[in-house]
Design a protein around this motif. Structure first.
Motif, PDB file in Angstrom:
ATOM      1  N   ASP A   1     -50.257 112.142   8.418  1.00 30.27           N
ATOM      2  CA  ASP A   1     -50.648 110.991   7.601  1.00 30.27           C
ATOM      3  C   ASP A   1     -51.266 109.936   8.506  1.00 30.27           C
TER       4      ASP A   1
ATOM      5  N   SER B   1     -57.481 105.166   3.941  1.00 32.94           N
ATOM      6  CA  SER B   1     -57.550 106.515   4.488  1.00 32.94           C
ATOM      7  C   SER B   1     -58.898 106.669   5.184  1.00 32.94           C
TER       8      SER B   1
ATOM      9  N   SER C   1     -53.424 105.933   8.403  1.00 32.38           N
ATOM     10  CA  SER C   1     -53.884 104.766   7.660  1.00 32.38           C
ATOM     11  C   SER C   1     -54.400 103.721   8.638  1.00 32.38           C
TER      12      SER C   1
ATOM     13  N   GLY D   1     -54.885  99.831   5.905  1.00 28.76           N
ATOM     14  CA  GLY D   1     -54.446 100.216   4.574  1.00 28.76           C
ATOM     15  C   GLY D   1     -55.331 101.222   3.880  1.00 28.76           C
TER      16      GLY D   1
END
Length: 320
Positions: free
Chosen positions: A72, A79, A74, A77
């Motif tokens: 994951d 992708s 980020s 905030g």
């Protein structure tokens, strides 16, 4: 506030490996292998490692250039891959060997084109450019075509170009590579002042460890795709046994005293050296007050030596 976050970040590549005289096999290689990151707003973070460790691959995933194989991620905030266009308006990127400037245009016109690309209001653009002009001494070559700029001048232009749209995060990949001493000082001074405001988060990869020492409180070290150190430079020195060294030169021969918290490492008739293992330099000098001292110097630990030990896995007990 966390602006860069990654958990279990992994990037694999398929390579062809020669097997025998005529045959090649496919092999999967993990350039980044389970990296976890959490970088707060306003931090200045050094991200270092040997060639092939995964530094540039990590930055390319953070900026949306490469898609992670797993994990994951980020940034601001967003992708990085799915929202790459939105992310591009909120980050700045400087790669030491690649340019975002137009080769045949004067530097000033490159900046104006970037204003339109990022849709920056004229007043904001002018204010940011004015600040960069003052801090990086751009005025003497603003009207010079980019192809005619020296490497140091072009790098100052690249930094300006990366900041004119007001990014929240600035990724720097080898920003001082190939620069002369004066240009390096100009770039480092600018980045230090930029980081001191706390408005921009900086993530810096470099082989020039002087950049890290002068700019970054936090240091991330990656090796074989994994983070092997995350902390301050001081913590790295403590972990791998580097010490401040006090060098004492004498007017006439004398025996060096034993000092608690200092280890005597070199002795000659007119010179001896202590490694500070617990005592301060001031405490050591108090103990040496009765000796015929001609000169005293304090040698700071060499981060390059410390990082070399880390790469080779030399534990603190074996450090010289």
């Amino acid at each position: 506030m966390t602006v860069i976050s990654a958990r279990g970040l992994r990037k694999e590549f398929t390579v062809r490996v020669k097997v025998g005289r005529l045959r090649r096999d496919r092999r999967t290689v993990a350039a980044v292998d389970g990296v976890d990151l959490a970088i707060e707003r306003g931090e200045m973070v050094g991200y270092i490692g040997p060639n092939g460790a995964g530094k540039s691959t990590t930055l390319k995933m953070l900026t949306g250039v490469l898609t992670p194989t797993a994990g994951d991620i980020s940034v601001c905030g967003l992708s990085p891959v799915r929202q790459r266009t939105r992310l591009a308006r909120r980050i700045g990127v400087v790669f030491g060997q690649r340019s975002q400037l137009w080769w045949d245009l004067p530097l000033r016109e490159s900046f104006e084109l970037l204003r339109h690309i990022y849709r920056v209001p004229p007043a904001e653009h002018a204010a940011r450019l004015l600040r960069c002009r003052a801090l990086l001494d751009l005025d003497e070559f603003l009207d010079t075509p980019v192809r005619q700029l020296s490497l140091g001048q072009r790098m100052r232009g690249e930094l300006t170009a990366a900041l004119l749209h007001g990014p929240e995060v600035l990724f720097l990949d080898e920003p001082t590579i190939g620069l002369d001493v004066v240009s390096k000082q100009a770039v480092r001074g600018f980045l230090a002042e930029l980081g001191a405001t706390g408005d921009v988060t900086l993530m810096l990869t470099t082989h020039d460890l002087a950049d890290i020492e002068k700019l970054c409180r936090r240091l991330l070290v990656i090796d074989h795709g994994r983070v092997v150190h995350d902390g301050t430079i001081e913590a790295l020195h403590a972990r791998y046994g580097s010490r401040r060294r006090v060098v004492v030169e004498l007017e006439s021969p004398a025996a060096p005293p034993e000092v608690i918290g200092a280890t005597l490492v070199t002795v000659t008739p007119l010179r001896f050296e202590y490694d500070l293992t617990g005592a301060t330099a001031g405490e050591l000098l108090v103990r040496l007050a009765g000796l015929p001292i001609r000169d005293v110097s304090i040698v700071e630990p060499d981060i390059e030596d410390v990082v070399a030990r880390l790469y080779t896995g030399v534990p603190v007990t074996d450090a010289p």
